[in-house]
Scaffold this motif. Structure first.
Motif, PDB file in Angstrom:
ATOM      1  N   UNK A  71       0.861  -1.181   0.000  1.00  0.00           N
ATOM      2  CA  UNK A  71       0.000   0.000   0.000  1.00  0.00           C
ATOM      3  C   UNK A  71       0.900   1.235   0.000  1.00  0.00           C
ATOM      4  N   UNK A  72       0.293   2.398  -0.211  1.00  0.00           N
ATOM      5  CA  UNK A  72       1.014   3.671  -0.269  1.00  0.00           C
ATOM      6  C   UNK A  72       0.538   4.596   0.839  1.00  0.00           C
ATOM      7  N   UNK A  73       1.398   5.524   1.247  1.00  0.00           N
ATOM      8  CA  UNK A  73       0.966   6.615   2.119  1.00  0.00           C
ATOM      9  C   UNK A  73       0.051   7.538   1.321  1.00  0.00           C
ATOM     10  N   UNK A  74      -0.759   8.296   2.030  1.00  0.00           N
ATOM     11  CA  UNK A  74      -1.740   9.156   1.358  1.00  0.00           C
ATOM     12  C   UNK A  74      -1.081  10.205   0.470  1.00  0.00           C
ATOM     13  N   UNK A  75       0.143  10.636   0.837  1.00  0.00           N
ATOM     14  CA  UNK A  75       0.821  11.643   0.025  1.00  0.00           C
ATOM     15  C   UNK A  75       1.713  11.031  -1.057  1.00  0.00           C
ATOM     16  N   UNK A  76       1.733   9.702  -1.164  1.00  0.00           N
ATOM     17  CA  UNK A  76       2.479   9.033  -2.214  1.00  0.00           C
ATOM     18  C   UNK A  76       3.983   9.045  -2.037  1.00  0.00           C
ATOM     19  N   UNK A  77       4.487   9.395  -0.856  1.00  0.00           N
ATOM     20  CA  UNK A  77       5.938   9.465  -0.647  1.00  0.00           C
ATOM     21  C   UNK A  77       6.512   8.191  -0.041  1.00  0.00           C
ATOM     22  N   UNK A  78       5.650   7.280   0.419  1.00  0.00           N
ATOM     23  CA  UNK A  78       6.136   6.061   1.057  1.00  0.00           C
ATOM     24  C   UNK A  78       5.312   4.860   0.586  1.00  0.00           C
ATOM     25  N   UNK A  79       5.977   3.722   0.500  1.00  0.00           N
ATOM     26  CA  UNK A  79       5.336   2.457   0.173  1.00  0.00           C
ATOM     27  C   UNK A  79       5.439   1.555   1.389  1.00  0.00           C
ATOM     28  N   UNK A 113      -2.864   1.800   4.765  1.00  0.00           N
ATOM     29  CA  UNK A 113      -2.707   3.127   5.343  1.00  0.00           C
ATOM     30  C   UNK A 113      -4.060   3.576   5.868  1.00  0.00           C
ATOM     31  N   UNK A 114      -4.078   4.052   7.113  1.00  0.00           N
ATOM     32  CA  UNK A 114      -5.326   4.484   7.734  1.00  0.00           C
ATOM     33  C   UNK A 114      -5.108   5.825   8.415  1.00  0.00           C
ATOM     34  N   UNK A 115      -6.206   6.379   8.912  1.00  0.00           N
ATOM     35  CA  UNK A 115      -6.149   7.598   9.718  1.00  0.00           C
ATOM     36  C   UNK A 115      -7.024   7.390  10.941  1.00  0.00           C
ATOM     37  N   UNK A 116      -6.447   7.606  12.118  1.00  0.00           N
ATOM     38  CA  UNK A 116      -7.177   7.435  13.375  1.00  0.00           C
ATOM     39  C   UNK A 116      -7.151   8.761  14.121  1.00  0.00           C
ATOM     40  N   UNK A 117      -8.329   9.359  14.285  1.00  0.00           N
ATOM     41  CA  UNK A 117      -8.450  10.647  14.978  1.00  0.00           C
ATOM     42  C   UNK A 117      -7.497  11.685  14.389  1.00  0.00           C
ATOM     43  N   UNK A 118      -7.414  11.707  13.051  1.00  0.00           N
ATOM     44  CA  UNK A 118      -6.592  12.687  12.359  1.00  0.00           C
ATOM     45  C   UNK A 118      -5.129  12.337  12.231  1.00  0.00           C
ATOM     46  N   UNK A 119      -4.703  11.211  12.829  1.00  0.00           N
ATOM     47  CA  UNK A 119      -3.297  10.822  12.805  1.00  0.00           C
ATOM     48  C   UNK A 119      -3.068   9.705  11.791  1.00  0.00           C
ATOM     49  N   UNK A 120      -2.172   9.911  10.808  1.00  0.00           N
ATOM     50  CA  UNK A 120      -1.870   8.831   9.861  1.00  0.00           C
ATOM     51  C   UNK A 120      -1.217   7.652  10.573  1.00  0.00           C
ATOM     52  N   UNK A 121      -1.664   6.440  10.240  1.00  0.00           N
ATOM     53  CA  UNK A 121      -1.110   5.219  10.800  1.00  0.00           C
ATOM     54  C   UNK A 121      -1.086   4.140   9.727  1.00  0.00           C
TER      55      UNK A 121
END
Length: 344
Positions: A71-79, A113-121
């Motif tokens: 999977x990818x990070x939301x900003x596309x900078x990490x796999x 990639x998920x987001x929990x309470x505004x924090x990327x995880x």
């Protein structure tokens, strides 16, 4: 249930310099036309895809065992990847640096990639019957959820996370309360779950089984009347006995939603179908692609469909013969192939 669609001649473009073993997973970047591909040869490779599907390899890194998910990070900078080495890994696209970010007691089958309470995880699902959550600012899992069985498939849309496990369990988690299973149900299909894809709007999910069926399921009980299932990835075989025929049934290996709302399924019969679930119509079929289709994904704009023609282990170890192909194809989508039709 679905209207028929004729297969078409493929003009798709093959990825250059692909791994030399089976393809377990592939995923497009959410910000650009970059494709990450995970393989049973331990490698994860990245490609940049240009006009008409032309492509160039950009980077690679390895696990210490087969790479099973990506999977990818939301900003596309990490796999992010998971593997049979029980490790979750991160590859920084900008620096070219790989690192380990997660660990389980058994192979990691799914990573999201998920987001929990505004924090990327990052969420990982393993064959140790757990889902773990990782905040990349700290080295240890920040939380975990015990599941009834091994994780086979997992998908996320917004706060909705749906997990399919062995023994046909389906666990639904609202990421506003990530350590609590919001709802636990049995798959409506009679055989093992192979693939799950959540609706883009988070209202439900599509579930595919090893028996050539897909179930469409809504989360809210008030919408249960809209649930349905259909047969797919089957071939009628004529026999010489009394002129009768039998039906060969194949696994649904992967499911992906297009940004316009249509849904594609990949089968061990070597077929990719695109479905309009609203009008219950088959929009497109690619048949006779030369081998099983192990993974599919649409690019973030919906311009491209990537599909892996590779052995999916649907017939076990004995079915893995040297003649199986290993290739990933890029198809440039036409609007009529993926746009849903108005309800009648």
């Amino acid at each position: 249930m679905f209207g028929a669609a004729k297969p078409v001649e493929s003009k798709d473009v093959e990825l250059n310099s692909l791994q030399n073993d089976g393809i377990s997973d592939l995923k497009w970047s959410p910000t650009g036309d970059f494709l990450a591909v995970a393989s049973w040869n331990n490698e994860v490779r990245l490609w940049e895809v240009g006009q008409g599907g032309q492509n160039q390899g950009k980077a690679s890194f390895s696990h210490e065992g087969p790479a099973l998910c990506v999977d990818w990070s939301k900003d596309g900078t990490k796999v992010f990847t998971g593997g049979a080495d029980k490790a979750g890994r991160q590859y920084d696209v900008q620096t070219g640096t790989p690192s380990q970010i997660a660990a389980h007691d058994a192979p990691i089958k799914c990573i999201k990639t998920i987001e929990v309470n505004g924090q990327p995880m990052v969420a990982t699902g393993g064959w140790d019957k757990t889902v773990k959550y990782w905040d990349l600012r700290t080295p240890n899992a920040v939380a975990s959820v015990q599941l009834p069985e091994r994780v086979y498939t997992m998908d996320v849309s917004g706060p909705l996370m749906v997990i399919g496990t062995a023994e046909r369990h389906v666990c639904i988690i609202n990421l506003a309360s990530p350590t609590t299973i919001f709802k636990s149900v049995q798959s409506p299909l009679r055989t093992q779950t192979r693939a799950i894809a959540t609706f883009p709007d988070g209202a439900g999910y599509a579930l595919g089984s090893i028996e050539g069926r897909v179930a469409i399921q809504y989360i809210e009980d008030s919408k249960s009347s809209q649930n349905f299932s259909f047969k797919c990835h089957r071939k009628e075989v004529k026999t010489t006995t009394y002129g009768k025929s039998t039906t060969d049934v194949y696994a649904v290996n992967d499911i992906a939603f297009h940004p316009l709302g249509s849904c594609a399924t990949a089968g061990a019969d070597g077929v990719v179908n695109v479905w309009d679930l609203n009008s219950r119509t088959r929009l497109k079929t690619w048949a006779d692609l030369g081998g099983e289709i192990s993974a599919i994904d649409f690019s973030h704009t919906g311009q491209y469909l990537a599909y892996a023609c590779s052995y999916s282990w649907s017939r076990g170890h004995g079915g893995n013969v040297p003649t199986h192909p290993n290739r990933v194809m890029i198809h440039t989508c036409l609007e009529e192939e993926v746009r849903r039709r108005p309800k009648k």
